[in-house]
Structures are given as C-alpha cells and as structure tokens.
Design a protein around this motif. Structure first.
Motif, PDB file in Angstrom:
ATOM      1  N   THR A 199      17.145 -22.538   9.704  1.00  0.00           N
ATOM      2  CA  THR A 199      17.631 -22.046  10.932  1.00  0.00           C
ATOM      3  C   THR A 199      16.978 -22.267  12.173  1.00  0.00           C
ATOM      4  O   THR A 199      17.315 -21.777  13.119  1.00  0.00           O
ATOM      5  CB  THR A 199      18.189 -20.656  10.520  1.00  0.00           C
ATOM      6  OG1 THR A 199      16.978 -19.763  10.465  1.00  0.00           O
ATOM      7  CG2 THR A 199      18.948 -20.137   9.391  1.00  0.00           C
ATOM      8  N   GLN A 200      15.783 -22.774  12.158  1.00  0.00           N
ATOM      9  CA  GLN A 200      14.800 -22.853  13.086  1.00  0.00           C
ATOM     10  C   GLN A 200      15.372 -24.004  14.234  1.00  0.00           C
ATOM     11  O   GLN A 200      15.260 -25.059  13.617  1.00  0.00           O
ATOM     12  CB  GLN A 200      13.411 -23.062  12.701  1.00  0.00           C
ATOM     13  CG  GLN A 200      12.853 -21.874  11.958  1.00  0.00           C
ATOM     14  CD  GLN A 200      12.746 -20.615  12.664  1.00  0.00           C
ATOM     15  OE1 GLN A 200      12.152 -20.760  13.803  1.00  0.00           O
ATOM     16  NE2 GLN A 200      13.586 -19.494  12.046  1.00  0.00           N
ATOM     17  N   ALA A 201      15.705 -23.644  15.228  1.00  0.00           N
ATOM     18  CA  ALA A 201      15.952 -24.647  16.302  1.00  0.00           C
ATOM     19  C   ALA A 201      14.452 -24.962  17.132  1.00  0.00           C
ATOM     20  O   ALA A 201      14.525 -24.876  18.241  1.00  0.00           O
ATOM     21  CB  ALA A 201      16.804 -24.068  17.442  1.00  0.00           C
ATOM     22  N   THR A 202      13.677 -25.643  16.140  1.00  0.00           N
ATOM     23  CA  THR A 202      12.597 -26.477  16.710  1.00  0.00           C
ATOM     24  C   THR A 202      12.747 -27.784  16.877  1.00  0.00           C
ATOM     25  O   THR A 202      13.755 -28.491  16.526  1.00  0.00           O
ATOM     26  CB  THR A 202      11.487 -25.927  15.809  1.00  0.00           C
ATOM     27  OG1 THR A 202      11.705 -26.188  14.713  1.00  0.00           O
ATOM     28  CG2 THR A 202      11.069 -24.423  15.988  1.00  0.00           C
ATOM     29  N   ASP A 203      11.846 -28.734  17.526  1.00  0.00           N
ATOM     30  CA  ASP A 203      12.017 -30.117  17.406  1.00  0.00           C
ATOM     31  C   ASP A 203      11.707 -30.412  15.872  1.00  0.00           C
ATOM     32  O   ASP A 203      12.310 -31.366  15.583  1.00  0.00           O
ATOM     33  CB  ASP A 203      10.640 -30.587  18.357  1.00  0.00           C
ATOM     34  CG  ASP A 203      10.777 -30.149  19.696  1.00  0.00           C
ATOM     35  OD1 ASP A 203      12.004 -30.141  20.353  1.00  0.00           O
ATOM     36  OD2 ASP A 203       9.880 -30.322  20.484  1.00  0.00           O
ATOM     37  N   HIS A 215       2.015 -37.104  17.575  1.00  0.00           N
ATOM     38  CA  HIS A 215       2.275 -38.569  17.564  1.00  0.00           C
ATOM     39  C   HIS A 215       3.701 -38.653  18.385  1.00  0.00           C
ATOM     40  O   HIS A 215       4.054 -39.709  18.952  1.00  0.00           O
ATOM     41  CB  HIS A 215       2.056 -39.355  16.426  1.00  0.00           C
ATOM     42  CG  HIS A 215       2.239 -41.058  16.669  1.00  0.00           C
ATOM     43  ND1 HIS A 215       1.302 -41.533  17.349  1.00  0.00           N
ATOM     44  CD2 HIS A 215       3.368 -41.461  16.291  1.00  0.00           C
ATOM     45  CE1 HIS A 215       1.974 -42.816  17.211  1.00  0.00           C
ATOM     46  NE2 HIS A 215       3.276 -42.642  16.538  1.00  0.00           N
ATOM     47  N   ASN A 216       4.629 -38.151  17.950  1.00  0.00           N
ATOM     48  CA  ASN A 216       5.989 -38.118  18.461  1.00  0.00           C
ATOM     49  C   ASN A 216       6.381 -37.188  19.624  1.00  0.00           C
ATOM     50  O   ASN A 216       7.396 -37.271  19.806  1.00  0.00           O
ATOM     51  CB  ASN A 216       6.754 -37.922  17.102  1.00  0.00           C
ATOM     52  CG  ASN A 216       7.113 -38.985  16.241  1.00  0.00           C
ATOM     53  OD1 ASN A 216       7.528 -39.934  16.384  1.00  0.00           O
ATOM     54  ND2 ASN A 216       6.058 -38.824  15.295  1.00  0.00           N
ATOM     55  N   ARG A 217       5.397 -36.837  20.150  1.00  0.00           N
ATOM     56  CA  ARG A 217       5.331 -35.839  21.261  1.00  0.00           C
ATOM     57  C   ARG A 217       6.254 -34.764  21.392  1.00  0.00           C
ATOM     58  O   ARG A 217       7.073 -34.337  22.248  1.00  0.00           O
ATOM     59  CB  ARG A 217       5.864 -36.709  22.687  1.00  0.00           C
ATOM     60  CG  ARG A 217       4.676 -38.000  22.933  1.00  0.00           C
ATOM     61  CD  ARG A 217       4.863 -38.670  23.997  1.00  0.00           C
ATOM     62  NE  ARG A 217       4.459 -37.816  25.161  1.00  0.00           N
ATOM     63  CZ  ARG A 217       3.227 -37.243  25.500  1.00  0.00           C
ATOM     64  NH1 ARG A 217       2.197 -37.423  24.625  1.00  0.00           N
ATOM     65  NH2 ARG A 217       3.365 -36.645  26.516  1.00  0.00           N
ATOM     66  N   LEU A 218       6.215 -34.298  20.024  1.00  0.00           N
ATOM     67  CA  LEU A 218       7.054 -32.802  19.924  1.00  0.00           C
ATOM     68  C   LEU A 218       6.341 -31.741  20.666  1.00  0.00           C
ATOM     69  O   LEU A 218       5.119 -31.678  20.596  1.00  0.00           O
ATOM     70  CB  LEU A 218       7.623 -32.577  18.452  1.00  0.00           C
ATOM     71  CG  LEU A 218       8.183 -33.772  17.901  1.00  0.00           C
ATOM     72  CD1 LEU A 218       8.241 -33.534  16.233  1.00  0.00           C
ATOM     73  CD2 LEU A 218       9.305 -34.291  18.436  1.00  0.00           C
ATOM     74  N   HIS A 219       7.178 -30.597  20.979  1.00  0.00           N
ATOM     75  CA  HIS A 219       6.585 -29.406  21.377  1.00  0.00           C
ATOM     76  C   HIS A 219       6.786 -28.220  20.344  1.00  0.00           C
ATOM     77  O   HIS A 219       5.830 -27.239  20.594  1.00  0.00           O
ATOM     78  CB  HIS A 219       7.428 -29.223  22.721  1.00  0.00           C
ATOM     79  CG  HIS A 219       7.156 -30.301  23.824  1.00  0.00           C
ATOM     80  ND1 HIS A 219       5.999 -30.326  24.328  1.00  0.00           N
ATOM     81  CD2 HIS A 219       8.017 -30.997  24.086  1.00  0.00           C
ATOM     82  CE1 HIS A 219       6.508 -31.685  25.164  1.00  0.00           C
ATOM     83  NE2 HIS A 219       7.572 -31.849  25.015  1.00  0.00           N
ATOM     84  N   SER A 220       7.734 -28.121  19.421  1.00  0.00           N
ATOM     85  CA  SER A 220       7.739 -27.131  18.686  1.00  0.00           C
ATOM     86  C   SER A 220       7.900 -27.430  17.256  1.00  0.00           C
ATOM     87  O   SER A 220       8.682 -28.536  16.786  1.00  0.00           O
ATOM     88  CB  SER A 220       8.962 -26.238  19.050  1.00  0.00           C
ATOM     89  OG  SER A 220      10.018 -26.823  19.065  1.00  0.00           O
ATOM     90  N   ILE A 221       7.347 -26.747  16.298  1.00  0.00           N
ATOM     91  CA  ILE A 221       7.152 -27.028  14.809  1.00  0.00           C
ATOM     92  C   ILE A 221       7.321 -25.782  13.943  1.00  0.00           C
ATOM     93  O   ILE A 221       6.727 -24.892  14.547  1.00  0.00           O
ATOM     94  CB  ILE A 221       5.921 -28.108  14.441  1.00  0.00           C
ATOM     95  CG1 ILE A 221       6.160 -28.290  12.992  1.00  0.00           C
ATOM     96  CG2 ILE A 221       4.745 -27.220  14.548  1.00  0.00           C
ATOM     97  CD1 ILE A 221       5.027 -29.570  12.672  1.00  0.00           C
ATOM     98  N   ALA A 222       7.947 -25.553  12.811  1.00  0.00           N
ATOM     99  CA  ALA A 222       7.963 -24.610  12.096  1.00  0.00           C
ATOM    100  C   ALA A 222       7.790 -25.149  10.638  1.00  0.00           C
ATOM    101  O   ALA A 222       8.249 -26.170  10.120  1.00  0.00           O
ATOM    102  CB  ALA A 222       9.557 -24.078  12.000  1.00  0.00           C
ATOM    103  N   PHE A 223       6.768 -24.317  10.205  1.00  0.00           N
ATOM    104  CA  PHE A 223       6.041 -24.415   8.748  1.00  0.00           C
ATOM    105  C   PHE A 223       6.713 -23.464   7.664  1.00  0.00           C
ATOM    106  O   PHE A 223       6.713 -22.334   7.996  1.00  0.00           O
ATOM    107  CB  PHE A 223       4.594 -24.539   8.811  1.00  0.00           C
ATOM    108  CG  PHE A 223       3.781 -25.584   9.144  1.00  0.00           C
ATOM    109  CD1 PHE A 223       3.681 -26.718   8.554  1.00  0.00           C
ATOM    110  CD2 PHE A 223       3.638 -25.761  10.648  1.00  0.00           C
ATOM    111  CE1 PHE A 223       2.932 -27.776   9.096  1.00  0.00           C
ATOM    112  CE2 PHE A 223       2.835 -26.709  11.144  1.00  0.00           C
ATOM    113  CZ  PHE A 223       2.674 -27.846  10.413  1.00  0.00           C
TER     114      PHE A 223
END
Length: 186
Positions: free
Chosen positions: A20-24, A120-128
C-alpha cells in the motif's frame, strides 16, 4: 511510526502492508526465480497483477540469462509497479540463513544494491520489508541491525533518496526494528 533524519533524509519505521506504500519504489524480498512465492513476494505479485510476472519472466530471459535465469543472492533489479501505488518494484534476494556461506554480507548487499538501483534511477522514496526474516530464517534482531546500519550508512553520502521506509508487517517486528533504530542513531 518513528523516524530519524540524516542529512536532510528520513528513515521511517511503520507497521503496515508494503503493497500500500505510495513511494517511488517498494522492495520485494524475492526468491531467485523472480516468479513470486509466499510472504512479501507473493503479496507484491498479487497486488501488482499479472503484468509484473510477465516482466519478471522477460528479465529471466534477457538480463539474467547468464545466471541461468536466477537473480543471485544480494543482487537487485528494477521492474515497473503496475497496479501497485509504487511506481517501481526493486527485487532483491536475501540469504537463506542456515545455508548461506556469508549471510551477513549477502543481506547487507541486498539492501545496498536495492538502494543503489533506486539512486541510479533517481528515485526519491523507497519502502523496504524485513528481508530474509520469513521463510529464509534470518534472526530478526540480527537482520534489523544489518538493514538499518546499511541504510543509515548509505544516507551519509549524496543520493537522490530522501525518504526511506521500513514497513514491518507485525507489531513485534516493528518494535524490534524501532529499538535497533534508536540504538544506531543514539
């Protein structure tokens, strides 16, 4: 929810469903076949829809052809997110704790390589998710320490990432990760 700031970047801990995470990007604790499975891997494949499986099959035939179609432990690859709120899925394979020759190095590399792919893909947000602590048997506190130390160290350097989330499915996992984060950043 708990969070800490590191050089204008934030690590946030939250209890919830990674799909459900609206991250990059969200990170998939994948198996080496990339064809889905149980736990987080199965949940991500179900939520993303059949297009994700089709792209993973294509990756197996092209990018992973030299590895017998398998993603090596600790490596990471990017696909689209399809029906997920996240734009992308970064698939990484954690170590099978009791079978891996160097589970610490492989778990660290799974987090590092996922962060590198995002940067590398210039993303700003990530969820692990908590990589390796389900069917792969990595001890939770040990894995939390490796995950959060690796993320903390990565954010000490220039990166496009500004929002890194650890999404823990259970309250117990959340509490363990929260205590480790407090210890690392104290």
């Amino acid at each position: 929810m708990d969070s800490v700031e590191i050089n204008d970047k934030r690590i946030t801990m939250l209890k919830g469903d990674i799909t459900t995470q609206a991250t990059d990007a969200i990170v998939n604790a994948a198996n080496s076949t990339l064809l889905g499975g149980g736990g987080v891997d199965g949940a991500i494949h179900r939520a993303a829809g059949p297009e994700l499986l089709a792209e993973c099959k294509q990756l197996k035939r092209t990018l992973l052809a030299g590895h017998a179609g398998l993603l090596p432990t600790g490596e990471a690859v990017l696909t689209r997110g399809y029906r997920l709120p996240a734009k992308y899925v970064i698939h990484t394979v954690g170590p099978i704790y009791k079978e891996d020759s160097d589970p610490e190095q492989h778990l660290q590399r799974a987090y590092e390589n996922s962060l590198r792919v995002a940067d590398h893909n210039r993303l700003h947000s990530i969820a692990f998710p908590s990589i390796g602590t389900g069917a792969y048997g990595c001890p939770l506190g040990w894995a939390a320490s490796i995950a959060l130390t690796t993320i903390h160290n990565f954010l000490q350097h220039p990166t496009t990432l500004t929002d890194v989330r650890m999404v823990l499915y259970s309250q117990h996992d959340y509490e363990v990760y929260r205590a480790v984060l407090q210890r690392i950043t104290a």
